[in-house]
Design a protein around this motif. Structure first.
Motif, PDB file in Angstrom:
ATOM      1  N   SER A   1       7.161   1.837  -4.201  1.00  0.00           N
ATOM      2  CA  SER A   1       6.814   0.847  -3.181  1.00  0.00           C
ATOM      3  C   SER A   1       5.760   1.380  -2.219  1.00  0.00           C
ATOM      4  O   SER A   1       5.551   2.588  -2.090  1.00  0.00           O
ATOM      5  N   THR A   2       5.099   0.450  -1.537  1.00  0.00           N
ATOM      6  CA  THR A   2       4.179   0.796  -0.452  1.00  0.00           C
ATOM      7  C   THR A   2       4.514  -0.004   0.806  1.00  0.00           C
ATOM      8  O   THR A   2       3.735  -0.054   1.754  1.00  0.00           O
ATOM      9  N   GLY A   3       5.672  -0.641   0.804  1.00  0.00           N
ATOM     10  CA  GLY A   3       6.129  -1.426   1.941  1.00  0.00           C
ATOM     11  C   GLY A   3       7.435  -2.110   1.571  1.00  0.00           C
ATOM     12  O   GLY A   3       7.980  -1.895   0.486  1.00  0.00           O
ATOM     13  N   PHE A   4       7.939  -2.920   2.468  1.00  0.00           N
ATOM     14  CA  PHE A   4       9.205  -3.609   2.219  1.00  0.00           C
ATOM     15  C   PHE A   4       9.016  -4.690   1.154  1.00  0.00           C
ATOM     16  O   PHE A   4       8.016  -5.394   1.133  1.00  0.00           O
ATOM     17  N   GLU A   5      10.007  -4.806   0.279  1.00  0.00           N
ATOM     18  CA  GLU A   5       9.947  -5.810  -0.775  1.00  0.00           C
ATOM     19  C   GLU A   5      10.222  -7.201  -0.217  1.00  0.00           C
ATOM     20  O   GLU A   5      10.705  -7.371   0.905  1.00  0.00           O
TER      21      GLU A   5
ATOM     22  N   ASP B   1       2.442  -1.797  13.669  1.00  0.00           N
ATOM     23  CA  ASP B   1       2.360  -2.303  12.297  1.00  0.00           C
ATOM     24  C   ASP B   1       2.272  -1.187  11.265  1.00  0.00           C
ATOM     25  O   ASP B   1       2.413  -1.452  10.057  1.00  0.00           O
ATOM     26  N   GLN B   2       2.037   0.044  11.703  1.00  0.00           N
ATOM     27  CA  GLN B   2       2.050   1.169  10.770  1.00  0.00           C
ATOM     28  C   GLN B   2       3.391   1.293  10.060  1.00  0.00           C
ATOM     29  O   GLN B   2       3.468   1.870   8.965  1.00  0.00           O
ATOM     30  N   MET B   3       4.457   0.755  10.664  1.00  0.00           N
ATOM     31  CA  MET B   3       5.786   0.844  10.074  1.00  0.00           C
ATOM     32  C   MET B   3       5.942  -0.013   8.825  1.00  0.00           C
ATOM     33  O   MET B   3       6.924   0.133   8.093  1.00  0.00           O
ATOM     34  N   LEU B   4       4.994  -0.887   8.564  1.00  0.00           N
ATOM     35  CA  LEU B   4       5.105  -1.818   7.443  1.00  0.00           C
ATOM     36  C   LEU B   4       4.551  -1.264   6.145  1.00  0.00           C
ATOM     37  O   LEU B   4       4.734  -1.876   5.090  1.00  0.00           O
ATOM     38  N   ARG B   5       3.884  -0.103   6.185  1.00  0.00           N
ATOM     39  CA  ARG B   5       3.214   0.425   4.998  1.00  0.00           C
ATOM     40  C   ARG B   5       3.400   1.933   4.908  1.00  0.00           C
ATOM     41  O   ARG B   5       3.415   2.629   5.932  1.00  0.00           O
ATOM     42  N   TRP B   6       3.519   2.423   3.690  1.00  0.00           N
ATOM     43  CA  TRP B   6       3.580   3.864   3.439  1.00  0.00           C
ATOM     44  C   TRP B   6       2.982   4.125   2.064  1.00  0.00           C
ATOM     45  O   TRP B   6       2.895   3.222   1.226  1.00  0.00           O
ATOM     46  N   PRO B   7       2.558   5.336   1.790  1.00  0.00           N
ATOM     47  CA  PRO B   7       1.984   5.628   0.471  1.00  0.00           C
ATOM     48  C   PRO B   7       3.062   5.668  -0.602  1.00  0.00           C
ATOM     49  O   PRO B   7       4.200   6.058  -0.343  1.00  0.00           O
ATOM     50  N   ALA B   8       2.695   5.254  -1.803  1.00  0.00           N
ATOM     51  CA  ALA B   8       3.617   5.356  -2.938  1.00  0.00           C
ATOM     52  C   ALA B   8       3.876   6.821  -3.268  1.00  0.00           C
ATOM     53  O   ALA B   8       3.084   7.705  -2.933  1.00  0.00           O
ATOM     54  N   GLY B   9       5.024   7.058  -3.916  1.00  0.00           N
ATOM     55  CA  GLY B   9       5.332   8.400  -4.383  1.00  0.00           C
ATOM     56  C   GLY B   9       6.349   9.128  -3.534  1.00  0.00           C
ATOM     57  O   GLY B   9       6.805   8.623  -2.495  1.00  0.00           O
ATOM     58  N   ALA B  10       6.721  10.314  -3.997  1.00  0.00           N
ATOM     59  CA  ALA B  10       7.681  11.151  -3.289  1.00  0.00           C
ATOM     60  C   ALA B  10       7.101  11.594  -1.951  1.00  0.00           C
ATOM     61  O   ALA B  10       5.885  11.686  -1.772  1.00  0.00           O
TER      62      ALA B  10
ATOM     63  N   PRO C   1      14.843  12.405  -6.845  1.00  0.00           N
ATOM     64  CA  PRO C   1      14.510  11.985  -8.217  1.00  0.00           C
ATOM     65  C   PRO C   1      15.569  11.087  -8.864  1.00  0.00           C
ATOM     66  O   PRO C   1      15.236  10.263  -9.723  1.00  0.00           O
ATOM     67  N   HIS C   2      16.825  11.237  -8.459  1.00  0.00           N
ATOM     68  CA  HIS C   2      17.875  10.407  -9.055  1.00  0.00           C
ATOM     69  C   HIS C   2      17.955   9.037  -8.390  1.00  0.00           C
ATOM     70  O   HIS C   2      18.186   8.031  -9.077  1.00  0.00           O
ATOM     71  N   TRP C   3      17.785   8.976  -7.070  1.00  0.00           N
ATOM     72  CA  TRP C   3      18.100   7.770  -6.326  1.00  0.00           C
ATOM     73  C   TRP C   3      16.888   6.948  -5.884  1.00  0.00           C
ATOM     74  O   TRP C   3      17.030   5.761  -5.598  1.00  0.00           O
ATOM     75  N   TYR C   4      15.694   7.549  -5.772  1.00  0.00           N
ATOM     76  CA  TYR C   4      14.610   6.910  -5.030  1.00  0.00           C
ATOM     77  C   TYR C   4      13.501   6.322  -5.912  1.00  0.00           C
ATOM     78  O   TYR C   4      12.396   6.079  -5.432  1.00  0.00           O
ATOM     79  N   GLY C   5      13.780   6.078  -7.179  1.00  0.00           N
ATOM     80  CA  GLY C   5      12.737   5.607  -8.071  1.00  0.00           C
ATOM     81  C   GLY C   5      12.033   4.355  -7.573  1.00  0.00           C
ATOM     82  O   GLY C   5      10.791   4.289  -7.546  1.00  0.00           O
TER      83      GLY C   5
END
Length: 238
Positions: A202-206, A175-184, A193-197
């Motif tokens: 996000s902190t997980g899948f929309e 389940d660790q795959m479902l969450r990540w910290p926000a930011g670069a 910076p151009h593509w990943y805004g």
């Protein structure tokens, strides 16, 4: 295990990279052949000069690293590949050292998203033809269809879709795959910076997407031209 995930742009590909990185036992590589693609084609992409300065443009060196174990020693090595970067001049032998998976998304959604970041895309920009060609190439030497996963299925049920993918790969699901910290992220390509805004926010899948977007006539024709390639791979989705 080396995992090569093949998609076009604007296809949930960065979120998938973040999901595998969040496992803690998986090294990741963001678009290994992007600089080589730009150097070989001369195409003008956002941040072209920065990409060529920061990333290796030699496809032979990149291919060797894609086939090798990660220098940091993790048991899994996830590579986020853009299908359009895999030019015919690039040796694809490294793919036989990888578990190849094809990440797909409905072309109407891809075109709508891509056009917000780079105007006037054409069919070769969005990777559907190249994805189908790579799929056929892998199928020919595997003797069966390779793995396919649809971004719509991931967003509808992230745990279920990633669980099926991990089972098919022989990788333990977490389940660790479902969450990540926000930011670069430190493993983002310099083009982030151009593509990943959106994915940086996000902190997980929309949540699942709604109806298909309405497209201007030129973009609708582009999506229609990509649709048969998407539908052919969709028939093999997990």
């Amino acid at each position: 295990m080396n995992i090569a995930m093949w998609s076009g742009p604007r296809n949930l590909s960065t979120a998938m990279m973040y999901a595998f990185a969040a496992r803690g036992d998986c090294a990741v590589w963001d678009e290994p052949f992007y600089a080589a693609y730009l150097a070989a084609t001369g195409i003008d992409h956002p941040m072209r000069d920065q990409i060529l300065a920061a990333h290796d443009p030699d496809p032979a060196r990149v291919s060797a690293l894609c086939a090798a174990r990660p220098a940091t020693g993790e048991p899994f090595f996830y590579q986020k590949h853009m299908t359009l970067h895999m030019l015919p001049s690039i040796d694809r032998g490294f793919m036989r050292a990888c578990a190849n998976v094809f990440l797909i998304r409905h072309p109407a959604r891809v075109v709508a998203s891509y056009a917000k970041k780079r105007e006037g895309p054409v069919l070769s920009d969005i990777g559907f033809v190249q994805q189908a060609e790579l799929f056929d190439e892998v199928a020919s030497w595997m003797g069966r269809a390779p793995l396919v996963i649809d971004s719509a299925d991931i967003r509808a049920d992230p745990a279920g879709a990633l669980g099926r993918l991990c089972t098919a790969l022989g990788v333990p699901y977490t389940d660790q795959m479902l969450r990540w910290p926000a930011g670069a992220k430190p493993y983002d390509g310099v083009w982030a910076p151009h593509w990943y805004g959106a994915v940086h926010r996000s902190t997980g899948f929309e949540d699942p997407e709604g109806a298909l977007p309405d497209l201007a006539p030129d973009y609708a024709r582009l999506a229609d031209s990509a649709l048969p390639y998407y539908e052919r791979l969709r028939a093999h989705a997990l």
